[in-house]
Design a protein around this motif. Structure first.
Motif, PDB file in Angstrom:
ATOM      1  N   ASP A  92      74.275  51.986 182.290  1.00 54.14           N
ATOM      2  CA  ASP A  92      74.130  53.147 181.408  1.00 54.14           C
ATOM      3  C   ASP A  92      72.840  53.056 180.590  1.00 54.14           C
ATOM      4  O   ASP A  92      72.156  54.064 180.391  1.00 54.14           O
ATOM      5  N   LYS A  93      72.482  51.837 180.137  1.00 58.60           N
ATOM      6  CA  LYS A  93      71.253  51.659 179.366  1.00 58.60           C
ATOM      7  C   LYS A  93      70.031  51.932 180.236  1.00 58.60           C
ATOM      8  O   LYS A  93      69.059  52.524 179.771  1.00 58.60           O
ATOM      9  N   VAL A  94      70.090  51.494 181.482  1.00 59.22           N
ATOM     10  CA  VAL A  94      68.980  51.750 182.412  1.00 59.22           C
ATOM     11  C   VAL A  94      68.827  53.253 182.611  1.00 59.22           C
ATOM     12  O   VAL A  94      67.712  53.781 182.591  1.00 59.22           O
ATOM     13  N   LYS A  95      69.924  53.961 182.785  1.00 57.70           N
ATOM     14  CA  LYS A  95      69.898  55.427 182.958  1.00 57.70           C
ATOM     15  C   LYS A  95      69.335  56.104 181.712  1.00 57.70           C
ATOM     16  O   LYS A  95      68.557  57.052 181.825  1.00 57.70           O
ATOM     17  N   ASP A  96      69.743  55.635 180.526  1.00 53.61           N
ATOM     18  CA  ASP A  96      69.238  56.226 179.282  1.00 53.61           C
ATOM     19  C   ASP A  96      67.725  56.068 179.174  1.00 53.61           C
ATOM     20  O   ASP A  96      67.010  57.008 178.829  1.00 53.61           O
ATOM     21  N   VAL A  97      67.227  54.865 179.467  1.00 55.22           N
ATOM     22  CA  VAL A  97      65.787  54.608 179.425  1.00 55.22           C
ATOM     23  C   VAL A  97      65.081  55.488 180.453  1.00 55.22           C
ATOM     24  O   VAL A  97      64.052  56.108 180.163  1.00 55.22           O
ATOM     25  N   ALA A  98      65.640  55.570 181.655  1.00 55.83           N
ATOM     26  CA  ALA A  98      65.045  56.389 182.718  1.00 55.83           C
ATOM     27  C   ALA A  98      64.969  57.851 182.300  1.00 55.83           C
ATOM     28  O   ALA A  98      63.952  58.516 182.528  1.00 55.83           O
ATOM     29  N   ASN A  99      66.023  58.352 181.667  1.00 58.69           N
ATOM     30  CA  ASN A  99      66.026  59.749 181.207  1.00 58.69           C
ATOM     31  C   ASN A  99      64.966  59.994 180.138  1.00 58.69           C
ATOM     32  O   ASN A  99      64.311  61.040 180.130  1.00 58.69           O
ATOM     33  N   ARG A 100      64.780  59.031 179.233  1.00 55.88           N
ATOM     34  CA  ARG A 100      63.751  59.184 178.198  1.00 55.88           C
ATOM     35  C   ARG A 100      62.360  59.191 178.826  1.00 55.88           C
ATOM     36  O   ARG A 100      61.485  59.968 178.423  1.00 55.88           O
ATOM     37  N   ILE A 101      62.157  58.343 179.838  1.00 49.01           N
ATOM     38  CA  ILE A 101      60.862  58.295 180.524  1.00 49.01           C
ATOM     39  C   ILE A 101      60.589  59.613 181.246  1.00 49.01           C
ATOM     40  O   ILE A 101      59.491  60.159 181.172  1.00 49.01           O
ATOM     41  N   LYS A 102      61.597  60.131 181.904  1.00 51.82           N
ATOM     42  CA  LYS A 102      61.424  61.410 182.602  1.00 51.82           C
ATOM     43  C   LYS A 102      61.137  62.523 181.598  1.00 51.82           C
ATOM     44  O   LYS A 102      60.263  63.367 181.823  1.00 51.82           O
ATOM     45  N   GLY A 103      61.860  62.514 180.468  1.00 46.37           N
ATOM     46  CA  GLY A 103      61.641  63.529 179.446  1.00 46.37           C
ATOM     47  C   GLY A 103      60.224  63.484 178.890  1.00 46.37           C
ATOM     48  O   GLY A 103      59.592  64.524 178.688  1.00 46.37           O
TER      49      GLY A 103
END
Length: 182
Positions: free
Chosen positions: A3-14
């Protein structure tokens, strides 16, 4: 951790979308393949901390913004008690604890790193300069074709643009302080 990896990935995409950059541009700036960048941005692969640093630099944000979604606020003093640093869960081979994550506009990134003796990480590269100080255990630092063995109290300062990695020796964990100069 997923979940933390997904959160970081979403912030990077944003960040990329807000800046109007393409996946191709980001991959080129990071010197990685477009496929690798897309896997990072989709949370399919763990993102090396060195890549996260570079992404933060490209977007002009603090590393803490990407890792937590919250901007650091402190400008005078950042006091972090033992064990209360920000856990940076990026790579299974290294356990990172950010010791200055609350301090805004850092020029250095001090991290407490624990090496698991069962792991043999891949070589990484990143910008800046790096200082390692062995605190516990015995470790080997490989930089290019050279190897350095560090015992508690030993230090090493080097150019991290050369491929490098750290491994624990003697089948026991090792702990070291790394300071990355940004």
């Amino acid at each position: 951790m997923r979940d933390k990896v997904k959160d970081v990935a979403n912030r990077i995409k944003g960040l990329r979308l807000l800046a109007g950059f393409s996946e191709e541009q980001m991959a080129a700036w990071l010197n990685i393949s477009k496929d690798s960048y897309i896997r990072y941005e989709n949370g399919e692969d763990d993102i090396p901390i060195s890549i996260i640093y570079e992404i933060a630099n490209i977007h002009g944000v603090d590393l803490t913004d990407i890792l937590t979604g919250v901007s650091p606020k402190l400008h005078e003093v950042c006091y972090v008690k033992k064990g209360e640093g920000l856990s940076v869960e990026r790579l299974d081979e290294y356990e990172f604890e950010d010791l200055a994550y609350k301090y805004a506009n850092r020029k250095i990134e001090p991290l407490l790193v624990t090496l698991d003796p069962k792991n043999n990480p891949e070589l990484v590269i990143h910008q800046g300069q790096e200082f390692n100080y062995c605190l516990e255990g015995k470790m080997k630092v490989i930089i290019g074709d050279k190897e350095y063995e560090l015992n508690p109290g030993d230090a090493l300062y080097f150019n991290p643009a050369k491929p490098h990695k750290m491994v624990a020796l003697d089948g026991k964990p090792a702990k070291f302080l790394t300071v990355i100069i940004l």
